[in-house]
Design an enzyme around this catalytic site. Structure first.
Site, PDB file in Angstrom:
ATOM      1  N   GLU A  41       1.288  -1.069  -0.169  1.00  0.00           N
ATOM      2  CA  GLU A  41       0.256   0.010  -0.304  1.00  0.00           C
ATOM      3  C   GLU A  41       1.219   0.907   0.124  1.00  0.00           C
ATOM      4  O   GLU A  41       0.530   2.264   0.662  1.00  0.00           O
ATOM      5  CB  GLU A  41      -0.819   0.039   1.167  1.00  0.00           C
ATOM      6  CG  GLU A  41      -1.506  -0.606   1.517  1.00  0.00           C
ATOM      7  CD  GLU A  41      -2.678  -1.329   2.800  1.00  0.00           C
ATOM      8  OE1 GLU A  41      -3.627  -1.232   2.780  1.00  0.00           O
ATOM      9  OE2 GLU A  41      -2.392  -1.300   3.400  1.00  0.00           O
TER      10      GLU A  41
HETATM   11  C1  TNX Z   1      -4.345  -4.199   5.217  1.00  0.00           C
HETATM   12  S1  TNX Z   1      -2.597  -6.621   4.152  1.00  0.00           S
HETATM   13  C2  TNX Z   1      -2.926  -3.993   4.876  1.00  0.00           C
HETATM   14  C3  TNX Z   1      -2.561  -2.945   6.625  1.00  0.00           C
HETATM   15  C4  TNX Z   1      -3.525  -2.972   7.436  1.00  0.00           C
HETATM   16  C5  TNX Z   1      -4.890  -4.371   7.259  1.00  0.00           C
HETATM   17  C6  TNX Z   1      -6.380  -4.374   8.022  1.00  0.00           C
HETATM   18  C7  TNX Z   1      -1.242  -4.887   4.716  1.00  0.00           C
HETATM   19  C8  TNX Z   1      -0.459  -6.004   3.404  1.00  0.00           C
HETATM   20  N1  TNX Z   1      -2.204  -3.529   4.271  1.00  0.00           N
HETATM   21  O1  TNX Z   1      -1.865  -1.765   6.695  1.00  0.00           O
HETATM   22  O2  TNX Z   1      -3.397  -3.125   8.971  1.00  0.00           O
HETATM   23  O3  TNX Z   1      -5.310  -4.515   6.156  1.00  0.00           O
HETATM   24  O4  TNX Z   1      -6.495  -5.412   7.743  1.00  0.00           O
END
Ligand code: TNX
Length: 515
Positions: A329
Site C-alpha cells: 500500500e
Molecule cells: C491491509 S495487508 C494492510 C494493513 C492493515 C490491514 C487491515 C497489508 C499488507 N496491509 O496495513 O492493517 O489491511 O486488515
C-alpha cells in the site's frame, strides 16, 4: 555360587509383575492438526513406577524430553526418571534422533505407542518437538485440563507417521498499531506451538508506531514508539527484549521474522527524524487507522543509510533466514519511485544474508527467485511475482486475516475483506489458489493479525482462536485429509483445552450446531 546368584536373579525377574495389557482406542483423542498417517494399535501404553524416559545426551533433546516429563510428573506420582542412555526398550518412553534416510523431513516424526514402549523418532530436534505436541494431545483431557492426579495413566495405542505439507506455517502479529508486551507475546508463542506453527512474523513498524530499538537511530522508539492507534502510550522492544523473544520462540522451534514496512507505512519514522522527509520536516505522530499516506524520501541517500542501519542492527539480532521489507500500500510513492526504491533496498538486505519477503505488491517493482512474496489481496499481482520465479506465502485476507470480524456482531475487528466465520477460514486451499504453480513454489501459509482494533491479549486471542488452528492444520495436513466436518467435530471437542490454557477463543455457533 555363580549359579545360585543367577537362579536368584531369574527368580527376581520372574517376580516383577507383568504390566497388564490395556485395550485403548483413539476415539477420545483430538488431534489438531490432523497427523498424516495414523494407524490404530489394539493395546495402549501404561505408565507405572518403573517407566523410564530416554533422551540421549544432546541438551536440546533433553530439554524437549524434560518438557514432556514435567507434564507427566506434575499430575502423577511416577518418578518417570530421565536417563540419557538407553538400557532397555521396555517400559520406556524414548525420544530419539534417527537417520534422515528414514525420516527425511526435518519436522517429520514417527510416534509409536504400544504396550512395551512409547517411541518418538525424528531426524532433527524440531521433528521431536512437533511429535511431542502430538503426544501431548494424546494425554487424557482430565489429566491435562484439570490436573486430575492419576494412579493409572494410559496412552492409546497407535503408530503415527507424520510430516508437514508446507515448510512455512506462520502467524503474523502487528505490534505497531497496538503494542504487544513481551509477556503477552510469550503466551502467544506457547499457544501457537501446540498447533505446530513454526514462524512468527512481527510487523515491527507502521504509521502509528516504531517498536524495536535501533541504537544508531534512537529517536525511532523515543518518538516513534511513544503512541499507538487511539493515542495510547505505545511501547517498544529493547534489543535485549527482542533477543529474549527470539530465544523464547527458538525454544519452541519457532522462527521470528522481523518486518520493517517500507517505503509506505512509515509515518512513525518520518515523525521521529526530519531528515527522512523530502522537505526535511518531521511529520506529526499518527494515531488513526488510515493507510497509504506516508512515504520515505526515495531520492535521498540518507534514506538508504537509514535502511542499512536498521537492516544491519535487526539482522544481527535475528538468527533466522528471513527479513520482511513490507512494501504494501505505498500509495504515496509513485510507481517509478517505488521501483527505484526497492531496487536499491534489495541489495542491502541481501548483503546481510537474509532472504527477502515482501507483500505481493513488490512484484510490481520486480522480484527474483530468491525472494518470497506474501499474497494478501490480488491474485493477479501475486501471479506476476510468481512468474518471475518468486515463492509465495499464502495469506488471502478474506480467509486468513485474523483481524476480520467473524460476523457483523463480532465485538472487534474490521470488515473490509468481508466477514470470516470459522468455516470460511478453513476453506483456503493453496493449490487451488494458484493452480498453475508447482507446489514447491508455495512456501506455505501465514495468518496475519493486524491490530487496529486489538488492544489486549484477550482481544488477540478472541480473533486468532480458533481460526488460526484451522490455518495451522491446512499448513500441516495434506490436502486430501482436510475435511470440514471432521475438523468441526474435533474443534468442538477441543474447547476445554483452550479454556484450560486460558485462551479466550471465539465460540462459533457453526462449531456447536449439529447437522
Ligand atoms: C491491509 S495487508 C494492510 C494493513 C492493515 C490491514 C487491515 C497489508 C499488507 N496491509 O496495513 O492493517 O489491511 O486488515
Amino acid at each position: 555360587m555363580r549359579y545360585i546368584i543367577l537362579i536368584f536373579l531369574v527368580f527376581l525377574v520372574g517376580c516383577i509383575p507383568e504390566k497388564p495389557l490395556v485395550k485403548t482406542s483413539l476415539e477420545d483423542t483430538i488431534f489438531l492438526p490432523q497427523p498424516n498417517e495414523v494407524s490404530i494399535e489394539e493395546y495402549g501404553f501404561l505408565f507405572d513406577n518403573r517407566t523410564v524416559l530416554y533422551s540421549g545426551t544432546s541438551p536440546e533433546i533433553r530439554d524437549i524430553a524434560n518438557e514432556f516429563r514435567a507434564l507427566i510428573t506434575k499430575n502423577t506420582s511416577f518418578p518417570f526418571a530421565l536417563s540419557e542412555n538407553i538400557t532397555s526398550r521396555n517400559n520406556a518412553v524414548l525420544f530419539e534422533i534417527v537417520n534422515a534416510d528414514s525420516i527425511p523431513n526435518s519436522e517429520g516424526y514417527i510416534l509409536e505407542v504400544i504396550p512395551e514402549r512409547v517411541s518418538l523418532q525424528a531426524s532433527k530436534p524440531e521433528g521431536l518437538y512437533r511429535g511431542m505436541q502430538t503426544l501431548i494431545q494424546m494425554l487424557p483431557d482430565d489429566f491435562i485440563n484439570y490436573g486430575a492426579s492419576l494412579d493409572s495413566l494410559v496412552l492409546p495405542g497407535t503408530i503415527i507417521k507424520d510430516a508437514p505439507s508446507y515448510e512455512y506455517r506462520g502467524m503474523m502479529l502487528d505490534v505497531a498499531r497496538h503494542f504487544i508486551a513481551v509477556d503477552d507475546l510469550k503466551k502467544v508463542i506457547d499457544d501457537i506451538a501446540t498447533y505446530k506453527i513454526n514462524k512468527l512474523h512481527l510487523h515491527l513498524s507502521d504509521d502509528q508506531g516504531w517498536r524495536i530499538e535501533i541504537k544508531s537511530w534512537p529517536k525511532l522508539t523515543e518518538i516513534g514508539g511513544s503512541t499507538e492507534v487511539g493515542g495510547g502510550t505505545g511501547g517498544f522492544y529493547t534489543q535485549e527484549e527482542y533477543k529474549d523473544i527470539v530465544a523464547y520462540a527458538a525454544a519452541h522451534f519457532i522462527e521470528i521474522i522481523p518486518e520493517i514496512d517500507m517505503p509506505g507505512h512509515t509515518n512513525a519514522a518520518l515523525a521521529s527524524y526530519p531528515e527522512l522527509n523530502c522537505d526535511d520536516k518531521a511529520t506529526e505522530l499518527y494515531t488513526g487507522m488510515r493507510v497509504g499516506f506516508s512515504s520515505l524520501c526515495v531520492d535521498k541517500e540518507r534514506t538508504y543509510q537509514f535502511i542499512e542501519d536498521v537492516v544491519r542492527e535487526i539482522s544481527a539480532l535475528t538468527p533466522g533466514n528471513y527479513f520482511h521489507i513490507g512494501g504494501d500500500e505505498s500509495h504515496a510513492t509513485s510507481a517509478a519511485d517505488y521501483k527505484k526504491f526497492l531496487q536499491k533496498v534489495y541489495p542491502i538486505v541481501k548483503r546481510y544474508r537474509k532472504k527477502i519477503i515482501g507483500w505481493e505488491d513488490i512484484s510490481n517493482a520486480g522480484v527474483d527467485s530468491t525472494m518470497i512474496i506474501q499474497h494478501w489481496t490480488s491474485e493477479s499481482i501475486a501471479t506476476k511475482g510468481l512468474s518471475q520465479g518468486a515463492k509465495v506465502i499464502i495469506s488471502p485476507a478474506s480467509e486468513m486475516y485474523l483481524d476480520i470480524k467473524y460476523t457483523k456482531d463480532s465485538r472487534i475487528g474490521l470488515t473490509w475483506a468481508g466477514l470470516t466465520e470459522v468455516d470460511k477460514a478453513y476453506s483456503v486451499r493453496p493449490l487451488e489458489l494458484f493452480p498453475d504453480v508447482p507446489k514447491d513454489q508455495i512456501l506455505g501459509l501465514e495468518s496475519p493479525l493486524w491490530s487496529e482494533t486489538v488492544t489486549n491479549l484477550d482481544d488477540l486471542q478472541y480473533l486468532a482462536f480458533p481460526r488460526l488452528i484451522g490455518h495451522a492444520e491446512i499448513g500441516w495436513t495434506d490436502e486430501e485429509h482436510l475435511d470440514w466436518q471432521h475438523y468441526k467435530y474435533r474443534l468442538s471437542k477441543h474447547d476445554d483445552r483452550l479454556k484450560y490454557k486460558g485462551i479466550n477463543s471465539y465460540t462459533s455457533p457453526l462449531i456447536h450446531q449439529v447437522d
